[in-house]
Design a protein around this motif. Structure first.
Motif, PDB file in Angstrom:
ATOM      1  N   THR A  20       3.458  23.996  66.753  1.00 22.75           N
ATOM      2  CA  THR A  20       4.065  24.065  68.070  1.00 22.75           C
ATOM      3  C   THR A  20       3.999  22.823  68.799  1.00 22.75           C
ATOM      4  O   THR A  20       5.189  22.532  69.601  1.00 22.75           O
ATOM      5  CB  THR A  20       3.309  25.034  68.711  1.00 22.75           C
ATOM      6  N   ILE A  21       3.339  21.857  68.889  1.00 21.99           N
ATOM      7  CA  ILE A  21       2.974  20.483  69.451  1.00 21.99           C
ATOM      8  C   ILE A  21       4.292  19.581  68.875  1.00 21.99           C
ATOM      9  O   ILE A  21       4.765  18.992  69.852  1.00 21.99           O
ATOM     10  CB  ILE A  21       1.783  19.985  69.288  1.00 21.99           C
ATOM     11  N   GLY A  79      13.874  20.312  68.181  1.00 16.20           N
ATOM     12  CA  GLY A  79      13.091  21.537  67.713  1.00 16.20           C
ATOM     13  C   GLY A  79      12.673  21.275  66.058  1.00 16.20           C
ATOM     14  O   GLY A  79      12.126  22.089  65.640  1.00 16.20           O
ATOM     15  N   ILE A  80      13.267  20.280  65.466  1.00 14.02           N
ATOM     16  CA  ILE A  80      12.981  20.228  64.006  1.00 14.02           C
ATOM     17  C   ILE A  80      11.657  19.509  63.976  1.00 14.02           C
ATOM     18  O   ILE A  80      11.443  18.239  64.519  1.00 14.02           O
ATOM     19  CB  ILE A  80      14.129  19.447  63.271  1.00 14.02           C
ATOM     20  N   VAL A  81      10.920  19.813  62.889  1.00 12.08           N
ATOM     21  CA  VAL A  81       9.675  19.407  62.576  1.00 12.08           C
ATOM     22  C   VAL A  81      10.071  18.352  61.437  1.00 12.08           C
ATOM     23  O   VAL A  81       9.997  18.822  60.415  1.00 12.08           O
ATOM     24  CB  VAL A  81       8.443  20.189  62.422  1.00 12.08           C
ATOM     25  N   ASN A  82       9.986  17.260  61.601  1.00 13.20           N
ATOM     26  CA  ASN A  82      10.145  16.238  60.412  1.00 13.20           C
ATOM     27  C   ASN A  82       9.209  16.228  59.382  1.00 13.20           C
ATOM     28  O   ASN A  82       9.349  15.951  58.346  1.00 13.20           O
ATOM     29  CB  ASN A  82      10.476  14.842  60.762  1.00 13.20           C
ATOM     30  N   GLU A  83       7.924  16.568  59.720  1.00 15.94           N
ATOM     31  CA  GLU A  83       6.941  16.384  58.688  1.00 15.94           C
ATOM     32  C   GLU A  83       7.177  17.396  57.757  1.00 15.94           C
ATOM     33  O   GLU A  83       6.472  17.381  56.579  1.00 15.94           O
ATOM     34  CB  GLU A  83       5.640  16.761  59.736  1.00 15.94           C
ATOM     35  N   LEU A  99      12.967  25.253  65.391  1.00 11.71           N
ATOM     36  CA  LEU A  99      11.879  26.017  65.525  1.00 11.71           C
ATOM     37  C   LEU A  99      11.506  26.672  66.829  1.00 11.71           C
ATOM     38  O   LEU A  99      10.829  27.362  67.059  1.00 11.71           O
ATOM     39  CB  LEU A  99      10.875  25.855  64.714  1.00 11.71           C
ATOM     40  N   ARG A 100      12.220  25.901  67.849  1.00 10.17           N
ATOM     41  CA  ARG A 100      12.062  26.237  69.378  1.00 10.17           C
ATOM     42  C   ARG A 100      12.179  27.769  69.524  1.00 10.17           C
ATOM     43  O   ARG A 100      11.189  28.248  70.267  1.00 10.17           O
ATOM     44  CB  ARG A 100      12.952  25.180  70.165  1.00 10.17           C
ATOM     45  N   GLY A 101      13.247  28.641  69.128  1.00  9.52           N
ATOM     46  CA  GLY A 101      13.339  29.891  69.478  1.00  9.52           C
ATOM     47  C   GLY A 101      12.176  30.839  68.834  1.00  9.52           C
ATOM     48  O   GLY A 101      11.524  31.535  69.326  1.00  9.52           O
ATOM     49  N   GLU A 137       0.759   9.318  57.337  1.00  5.69           N
ATOM     50  CA  GLU A 137       1.657   9.356  58.899  1.00  5.69           C
ATOM     51  C   GLU A 137       1.972  10.713  59.115  1.00  5.69           C
ATOM     52  O   GLU A 137       2.389  11.303  60.345  1.00  5.69           O
ATOM     53  CB  GLU A 137       2.594   8.471  59.156  1.00  5.69           C
ATOM     54  N   ASN A 138       1.498  11.906  58.174  1.00  4.61           N
ATOM     55  CA  ASN A 138       2.069  13.209  58.566  1.00  4.61           C
ATOM     56  C   ASN A 138       0.968  14.132  59.122  1.00  4.61           C
ATOM     57  O   ASN A 138      -0.081  14.281  58.603  1.00  4.61           O
ATOM     58  CB  ASN A 138       2.554  14.047  57.035  1.00  4.61           C
ATOM     59  N   ALA A 139       1.289  14.294  60.425  1.00  8.32           N
ATOM     60  CA  ALA A 139       0.396  15.231  61.184  1.00  8.32           C
ATOM     61  C   ALA A 139       0.064  16.734  60.742  1.00  8.32           C
ATOM     62  O   ALA A 139      -1.077  17.261  61.071  1.00  8.32           O
ATOM     63  CB  ALA A 139       0.813  15.228  62.761  1.00  8.32           C
ATOM     64  N   LEU A 140       0.702  17.188  59.641  1.00 10.56           N
ATOM     65  CA  LEU A 140       0.662  18.439  59.060  1.00 10.56           C
ATOM     66  C   LEU A 140      -0.206  18.525  57.780  1.00 10.56           C
ATOM     67  O   LEU A 140      -0.552  19.558  57.234  1.00 10.56           O
ATOM     68  CB  LEU A 140       1.677  19.179  58.916  1.00 10.56           C
TER      69      LEU A 140
END
Length: 611
Positions: free
Chosen positions: A405-406, A414-418, A458-460, A431-434
């Motif tokens: 979500t962060i 809204g795309i999470v590149n990780e 993913l925002r919706g 460097e991947n926060a996930l």
């Protein structure tokens, strides 16, 4: 949407259990009998019993079978469970039988016995009054109060004396005991007069009741258990019933006696245990629910009957995918395939995370549908497979969900590149926060679920699931199992012995339960005078670090604590963890950050090292 209630449609592959229960009820040689249908909360006990009774009525049109569904939970707090059950049984016979004049007299006598029990239960709650007056004083007070409520006047003195004498006669204990001894004999006579071939009494929702209500219900049952053609069916979690019995007879000493188990074995002759659904059964169940929600009732039942017939004819080799392929010529085949795709996507992870619990699976789907409905009100069409994939993380990896979500919030599109690295190996691991959240077997399975998320806005999806961020303890949507609730209670009791017992119980809990407990403990830590409550911190820290296999999901909660607010009393607790042979590097880093921020805590840990 789906109602949270029992059903006569077998989506749960209960055919073999239904036939077993039907045969037990139908076997005259076994009567009278008590049958226990045991299973977790929401496992389908009521549905199984309902299907069996329907089968019994369909197969036996020559016999007069009378059934009573008794829900003690409905009366809890309003009536004495024992007498309500007795009255309900007698009422059922009166309504369903044509009694002779002798039978009517017997019935009247039985009702009179129940009335005496009622009077006793009113008086026995007040021990002093019972000792001094036999419980009569409090009952007279209630009579007087009721008289004034109806007439607006006080009851005359002359009438009070008559009332006392009348009640004293009714509560003659010697007579009452004799009356109860004759109860079974009179009840058997009543059954014979009623011409009822079988009286089936289904005790439902017993495991929702308080221990006292459970015991009262069981005690009432004992009056009938060995009488006539009666069949009692108890639908409950046997652990809850055993606990109630153990609590009632806690004064009985001796480690060799499992009083709860022994009591149940004597009362219940034929136990039937509902097994946990496996991934194939969860897949079939979810498919059936989605089928019901997508098509009208006629079409959905027609498809279900066709598929279910194939399943019943070849239970060992049946696969849902093969059964669906036979609809390939139908114009709705693509819709059917889409339903199957969602069911297949969810099955494996729901079976593990929710212990294959039907009610919890249904609640997961209801949550999904509510979010689709909310999105549609804004003209947004959510892809169901993307939504359910996100919801799986929300339910079973809440810390990862919050991090997603962060990251989506920081992204302009809204795309999470990780996800590019996690799904395709694109990008830098360090460097991947996930990365820290997705390193276990569950994550590997989840990442393989279609569709990929690396190119999805993913925002919706996150907007319509954000209620879980504001409500970190999601007990209203997915309850902890009873075992998990007991473990949580031990963790929050503040005692060292109960804390140790709670940690030992962790292997009996599901992944979902253990993560959810971590989440609850984290959110409940209070701050007193600028410092975390020591007892709450200790329970949380020991629980999280003891559950090393779910650390990927819980490390976030540990990392969210402010090192400056940790009480110096936590020093020995933290040091004890560092003494372990293989402390986790991620936890060590967090502890070091706490020590850097909190000099007093650092010294407390050093002191422990010196000792």
């Amino acid at each position: 949407m789906w109602k949270d209630s029992e059903t006569e449609i077998d989506y749960l592959n209960f055919g073999h259990l239904t036939n077993l229960l039907t045969n037990l009820i139908d076997n005259d040689k076994l009567l009278p009998a008590t049958i226990g249908v045991y299973g977790d909360w929401g496992s389908g006990k009521s549905s199984l019993i309902k299907m069996a009774i329907r089968n019994l009525n369909d197969q036996n049109d020559q016999e007069k079978i009378v059934t009573l569904n008794f829900n003690g939970w409905m009366f809890e707090g309003y009536e004495d469970a024992k007498t309500v059950l007795l009255e309900s049984i007698l009422d059922t016979i009166e309504k369903n039988a044509t009694l002779t004049s002798k039978g009517k007299q017997v019935l009247k006598g039985l009702f009179r016995s129940v009335d005496k029990l009622k009077l006793m239960s009113k008086g026995i709650k007040y021990s002093v009054d019972l000792i001094n007056t036999g419980g009569i004083g409090i009952i007279v007070d209630q009579v007087a109060s009721k008289f004034k409520e109806i007439t607006g006047e006080d009851i005359p003195e002359s009438q009070i004396e008559k009332t006392v004498n009348s009640i004293r006669e009714e509560l003659n204990l010697t007579e009452l005991r004799e009356d109860l001894k004759l109860f079974q004999e009179n009840f058997a006579e009543l059954l014979e007069d009623s011409k009822i071939d079988k009286l089936v009494i289904f005790i439902d929702e017993l495991d929702r009741c308080s221990p006292d209500t459970i015991i009262e219900t069981l005690e009432a049952m004992r009056l009938f258990v060995f009488t006539g053609n009666t069949i009692f069916i108890i639908g409950a979690d046997e652990r809850h019933i055993s606990y109630s019995v153990e609590r009632k007879f806690s004064e009985i000493k001796g480690n060799q006696i499992d009083i709860g188990k022994e009591y149940l074995e004597k009362l219940v002759q034929y136990p039937i245990k509902i097994p946990q659904l496996d991934s194939n059964e969860v897949e079939f169940y979810v498919f059936c629910l989605l089928l019901e929600d997508t098509f009208d009732i006629g079409k959905s039942m027609s498809i279900f009957d066709t598929i279910n017939k194939k399943r019943r004819n070849n239970i060992l080799d049946f696969t849902l995918s093969n059964a669906i392929s036979e609809f390939s010529e139908e114009d709705y085949y693509n819709v059917l395939s889409g339903i199957y795709s969602t069911a297949q996507q969810l099955a494996g992870l729901l079976a593990v995370g929710l212990n294959g619990n039907p009610r919890q699976c249904k609640r997961f789907l209801n949550s999904m549908r509510m979010r689709e409905i909310m999105a549609k009100s804004y003209g947004i069409e959510l892809n169901r497979n993307v939504l359910t994939k996100i919801m799986l993380v929300e339910y079973f990896k809440p810390a990862a969900y919050e991090q997603i979500t962060i990251l989506a919030g920081k992204s302009s599109n809204g795309i999470v590149n990780e996800f590019s690295f996690l799904e395709n190996g694109v990008g830098k691991e360090d460097e991947n926060a996930l990365m820290t959240f997705f390193q276990d077997d569950w994550s590997e399975k989840w990442l393989k679920i279609n569709p990929s998320l690396n190119d999805k806005d993913l925002r919706g999806y996150l907007f319509f699931t954000r209620d879980s961020l504001r409500n970190p303890v999601k007990l209203s949507s997915l309850n902890l199992s009873k075992d998990a609730q007991k473990t949580l209670q031990m963790l929050t009791s503040g005692g060292s012995a109960t804390l140790e017992a709670a940690v030992k119980s962790k292997d009996q809990l599901s992944l979902f339960d253990r993560v959810e407990i971590s989440k609850i403990l984290s959110s409940d830590i209070k701050i007193n005078n600028g410092k975390y409550n020591f007892s709450q911190f200790k329970s949380f820290f020991i629980w999280v670090t003891s559950n090393i296999d779910i650390l990927d999901e819980t490390i976030f909660f540990l990392n969210s604590l402010d090192g400056e607010k940790i009480n110096i009393g936590a020093g020995p607790v933290i040091f004890q963890y560092l003494l372990e042979s293989h402390p986790d590097n991620r936890v060590i880093k967090i502890i070091q950050s706490w020590r850097n921020k909190n000099g007093e805590l650092d010294k407390a840990i050093e002191k422990s090292e010196v000792k």
